[in-house]
Design a protein around this motif. Structure first.
Motif, mmCIF file in Angstrom:
data_model
loop_
_atom_site.group_PDB
_atom_site.id
_atom_site.type_symbol
_atom_site.label_atom_id
_atom_site.label_comp_id
_atom_site.label_asym_id
_atom_site.label_seq_id
_atom_site.Cartn_x
_atom_site.Cartn_y
_atom_site.Cartn_z
ATOM 1 N N GLY A 97 -5.151 -7.060 4.744
ATOM 2 C CA GLY A 97 -4.804 -5.792 5.374
ATOM 3 C C GLY A 97 -5.335 -5.723 6.790
ATOM 4 N N VAL A 98 -4.769 -4.821 7.584
ATOM 5 C CA VAL A 98 -5.213 -4.638 8.955
ATOM 6 C C VAL A 98 -4.994 -3.184 9.363
ATOM 7 N N LYS B 65 0.055 -6.370 15.273
ATOM 8 C CA LYS B 65 1.019 -5.408 15.770
ATOM 9 C C LYS B 65 0.316 -4.124 16.182
ATOM 10 N N SER B 66 0.979 -3.361 17.041
ATOM 11 C CA SER B 66 0.427 -2.092 17.509
ATOM 12 C C SER B 66 1.569 -1.099 17.676
ATOM 13 N N GLY C 108 -1.318 -2.200 7.954
ATOM 14 C CA GLY C 108 -0.559 -3.053 7.045
ATOM 15 C C GLY C 108 -1.398 -3.456 5.852
ATOM 16 N N LEU C 109 -0.767 -3.564 4.696
ATOM 17 C CA LEU C 109 -1.446 -3.955 3.458
ATOM 18 C C LEU C 109 -0.513 -4.868 2.683
ATOM 19 N N ASP C 110 -1.061 -5.974 2.174
ATOM 20 C CA ASP C 110 -0.238 -6.988 1.538
ATOM 21 C C ASP C 110 -0.954 -7.551 0.319
ATOM 22 N N PHE D 173 2.131 -9.196 9.912
ATOM 23 C CA PHE D 173 1.387 -8.136 10.596
ATOM 24 C C PHE D 173 1.053 -8.516 12.035
ATOM 25 N N LEU D 174 1.572 -9.638 12.527
ATOM 26 C CA LEU D 174 1.254 -10.126 13.862
ATOM 27 C C LEU D 174 2.412 -9.872 14.814
#
Length: 904
Positions: free
Chosen positions: A377-378, A262-263, A334-336, A234-235
């Protein structure tokens, strides 16, 4: 196993409230900011376009991204005068056929005017130009360059950085079912002395990060240096500052890790994936002395936590992520979830028949399964196409592990680690001054929930017959944080820039024992004839009387701290000379210390184009303080002890103060000296850096056996010498594909009086003073001068070869890691002549590991399913990563990971 479900933290509710608050606050901030186009004084000479873009990035402080192939061979007329960033870029790109796009993260992307966004492929990693970074030494890893074949954590991602050392056991063949992020060291410092930041906010765990789970932890919960367990997928970028850190950076004595989520970058995308591995997909390399224990799935240990040997495991990972745009707001989410199941034995027994057959005296019981879950998550929001930067992110993680204590009956418990962080960033030019502001709020917790809250120990009943029964009750440690950082940058003239600002960080620590935990010790009455034994050296619990009771009372321990810092810094660049000098004033409210950290770095350009440079620096970095330093003192008020010496004697109260006391502590710090050279080399960027770090006033645990007293003091120290070499190529086209090479090599020599990684840990090291003499290599030396035992591989070499096909359907990564000269420090007893503790160094051979990742898009369209195969240790080498008690620990053999997903 799921214990006490009613005591689960209401994290989903907190996430919902935080998400709603994030969206509302972000919308209000966006409405309240007026986009202003602020002219800046820019002076950029005519010449190669790449040099002109680099100069603009340094003068404006922007993040500028472009593919080197786009600007190769192009020139610019330069500019001089007052320009906005967009005006300046447009002027430099005039007549080149290139255009600029303002990205959601506040940066700028240069692309060809002839290609639309869909055709602007990710086939080439982008060159990054970031203001004020040139010449001072830092490393940035972009999303496409991150190592993530095995654990997918920060330690694996950063392993390509020469200053980084990862914990030995993170790649062990014995524990491949583990999914907790590995610890890592920078410049020889303890892992918990790194500063970890996510989207501009610190996410460090300041409670008790060195603590590990073990049966003696009545009052302590296992910790970790990272407050949030990040999924690196997610980075978008991870930056490491490991030398010549700016005065704006503080709260570390190792390094600073700045992770950026990330964006939305102009493309709408969505990805779903499932990844897995199994023990049947893994080759294990095991020391012959441990083959039997490994096969049993249980150590020949009397007590402890399970997991030393994990022959049977399965690991799975499910991940969702995507980005889109709604109006002027870009969104990434994002979800993991990672899951692991291992099979272990809880009880072992002495069995002489088993010993005759196998040579192992302890026979394990039937196995049981243990589950571990790790979720993260983010959510990130960015204002788009504005002349100011405004973004906000909300990140969370949950880690939950089922476990027990070996040979402790009814000792099942859950061990948990949770984190939640909200970060808001705002940046804008006001006249000539650049303002950057971060405001953040976070909460993290380390928790354990036992099935029982009474522990009975029968001193003369063997543990194989129920000598220890019960658990430690429920205990929670929690950290709440509110923080803000402000940085202002004002150019004084064409050659000088003045940076200044400050930080405030309020922390609330809480330790909450939800119920009384009672420890009972029973023993025999030796004033009377002893009853018959029930086994060899064992008596029935019914024949033993209650001799001691310790009650850890339910209740909360709470305290607040307000740490503050202010900094000033002067940056200069005149002709061939550049320099940066600054001061950082920090208030360590927890320990009551005010610290002044000077920072100085300077250099000289070796050529007129300012491509080659020599740098030197002298800096001081003050580390962090932790809840644990004072918690031992405060928790005494909640402990009640009584004991007696016979079944008929009266109970007598015991003074808890006799066991632990607190004394004033200094904040530990590192002094750094460095010298480096860097510049272009063979279509890439190369550098050589020499660094010395001296760790002073490090915190250790002291123990006086005569008085049975323990306390913290500042007796610890370390010294690290390191030589780093790196070369990073620009992407090159060959045979219809694009190739990128990242290489690094490092030599390290480290002396310290403690270890940080796998057993004892820094401030928890219970040892004599670092000034005590020991016997080493035939002579007396101070303990502080012993070579380090962990995070100190003398030679480490890494090479990543990244290949992408022209149509971007096939991506191939080959990652090579070589270590040489590993040393294991061992205490071999007492020297017979001097009576001093004697140490020896045992050297291991070199190791070589080759990891391969293949990612193939099944359809020509970018909306396509894909298949990814990761092969760890392709050549199945037997790599010795450490040695203890004449037993070698090997890294994992060949292992396969399979990932199937869909990208939209």
């Amino acid at each position: 196993m799921s214990l006490n479900p009613s005591r689960l933290k209401p994290l989903p509710g907190l996430l919902l409230i935080s998400t709603l608050g994030l969206c509302t606050t972000f919308h209000a901030l966006a409405e309240s900011v007026n986009p202003v186009s602020t002219p800046l004084q820019l002076n950029i000479a005519a010449g190669e376009l790449s040099q002109a873009l680099n100069a603009l990035g340094q003068q404006t402080g922007i993040l500028l991204s472009y593919s080197p192939d786009l600007v190769d061979g192009l020139s610019s007329q330069g500019l001089s005068g007052q320009y906005t960033v967009m005006q300046g870029l447009s002027q430099l790109l005039s007549g080149t056929g290139l255009q600029v796009e303002h990205l959601a993260n506040g940066g700028f992307l240069i692309r060809s005017q002839a290609s639309d966004s869909d055709d602007q492929a990710t086939a080439l990693p982008l060159m990054q130009v970031e203001g004020a970074a040139a010449g001072y030494g830092y490393a940035a890893i972009e999303s496409g360059e991150m190592r993530n074949a095995v654990r997918g954590d920060l330690a694996e991602t950063l392993s390509i950085i020469p200053s980084v050392r990862v914990a030995d056991k993170s790649s062990s063949s014995l524990q491949q079912g583990d999914i907790k992020p590995a610890e890592f060291s920078i410049r020889g410092a303890a892992p918990y002395q790194n500063k970890l930041m996510l989207d501009g906010a610190s996410i460090d765990n300041l409670m008790d990060p060195a603590q590990r789970e073990n049966p003696s932890n009545y009052t302590s919960v296992a910790g970790h240096s990272q407050g949030i367990f990040l999924n690196t997928d997610f980075l978008s970028q991870v930056e490491v500052i490991d030398v010549n850190a700016s005065a704006s950076e503080g709260g570390f004595s190792g390094g600073v890790i700045k992770a950026e989520t990330k964006s939305y970058d102009g493309e709408i995308f969505f990805q779903i994936s499932h990844r897995r591995t199994r023990d049947s997909w893994t080759n294990f390399h095991i020391d012959p002395a441990q083959l039997g224990e490994f096969g049993d799935g249980a150590a020949q240990a009397v007590t402890g936590v399970p997991g030393d040997f994990q022959p049977n495991f399965r690991k799975d990972q499910m991940s969702l992520q995507g980005a889109t745009r709604i109006g002027d707001i870009g969104i990434f989410a994002g979800l993991d979830e990672q899951t692991s199941r291992i099979w272990q034995k809880q009880v072992v027994d002495i069995d002489f028949e088993h010993f005759a057959q196998t040579g192992r005296i302890f026979k394990p019981s039937e196995e049981r399964s243990l589950d571990t879950y790790s979720r993260s998550g983010v959510l990130r929001l960015d204002m788009l196409e504005q002349d100011y930067l405004l973004n906000a992110s909300l990140a969370f993680s949950e880690y939950d592990q089922d476990t027990f204590f070996i040979n402790y009956l009814d000792s099942d418990f859950d061990s948990r680690h949770q984190g939640l962080n909200l970060s808001v960033n705002y940046g804008q030019h006001f006249g000539d001054t650049r303002l950057d502001l971060n405001v953040s709020a976070g909460i993290s917790s380390d928790e354990r929930y036992f099935k029982h809250d009474v522990l009975d120990q029968y001193e003369f009943t063997t543990i194989y017959q129920g000598g220890i029964i019960g658990g430690y009750g429920d205990l929670e440690s929690e950290q709440r944080t509110l923080a803000t950082t402000l940085k202002l940058s004002t150019p004084l003239n064409d050659t000088l820039t003045f940076d200044y600002g400050g930080e405030l960080r309020w922390l609330n620590f809480r330790q909450n024992r939800l119920n009384d935990f009672t420890y009972n010790r029973y023993t025999l009455d030796f004033t009377q004839p002893l009853p018959p034994q029930t086994g060899l050296g064992s008596w029935s619990p019914a024949d033993q009387y209650h001799a001691r009771e310790v009650i850890y009372q339910a209740g909360k321990i709470k305290f607040n701290t307000l740490n503050a810092a202010a900094f000033t810094e002067l940056n200069g660049d005149h002709q061939r000379f550049f320099w940066r000098t600054g001061l950082r004033l920090e208030r360590d409210d927890w320990l009551g210390n005010t610290n002044l950290a000077p920072r100085l770095s300077a250099g000289i350009y070796l050529d007129a184009a300012k491509r080659y440079r020599i740098t030197a620096g002298a800096n001081r970095y003050y580390g962090k303080s932790f809840l644990a330093y004072r918690l031992r003192e405060l928790e005494r008020d909640l402990i009640v002890i009584r004991s007696r010496t016979s079944p008929t004697a009266e109970y007598q109260s015991v003074d808890v103060n006799r066991n632990w006391f607190y004394q004033d502590l200094d904040t530990p710090y590192d002094d750094e000296l460095n010298l480096g050279i860097s510049g272009p080399l063979m279509s890439g960027e190369a550098g050589l850096m020499l660094v010395e770090r001296k760790g002073q006033r490090q915190v250790r645990t002291r123990y006086d056996s005569a008085t049975d007293m323990r306390w913290f003091d500042n007796s610890g120290s370390s010294r690290t010498h390191q030589v780093d070499l790196y070369w990073r190529s620009t992407p090159a086209e060959w045979l219809g594909a694009y190739w990128t090479i990242n290489t690094s090599a490092s030599w390290m020599d480290k002396q310290t009086d403690t270890t940080y990684g796998n057993s004892s840990s820094g401030y928890l090291s219970n040892s004599n003073s670092a000034d005590d003499e020991v016997w080493f290599e035939g002579k007396r030396i101070l303990k502080r001068d012993l070579p380090a035992n962990d995070f100190a591989t003398p030679i480490s070499i890494n090479l990543d070869l990244i290949t992408r096909s022209g149509d971007d359907r096939l991506q191939l990564r080959n990652a090579f890691s070589l270590t040489n000269g590993y040393r294991s420090l061992r205490n071999v007893g007492t020297d017979s002549t001097t009576g001093l503790k004697q140490y020896e160094v045992h050297k291991q051979g070199s190791t070589l590991r080759w990891d391969m990742s293949i990612d193939f898009r099944l359809l020509e369209s970018r909306n396509s399913p894909y298949l990814r195969l990761d092969i760890v240790n392709v050549t199945d080498n037997e790599n010795v990563i450490s040695a203890e008690s004449n037993v070698q620990l090997f890294g994992v053999g060949r292992q396969y990971w399979l990932e199937l997903g869909y990208r939209f």
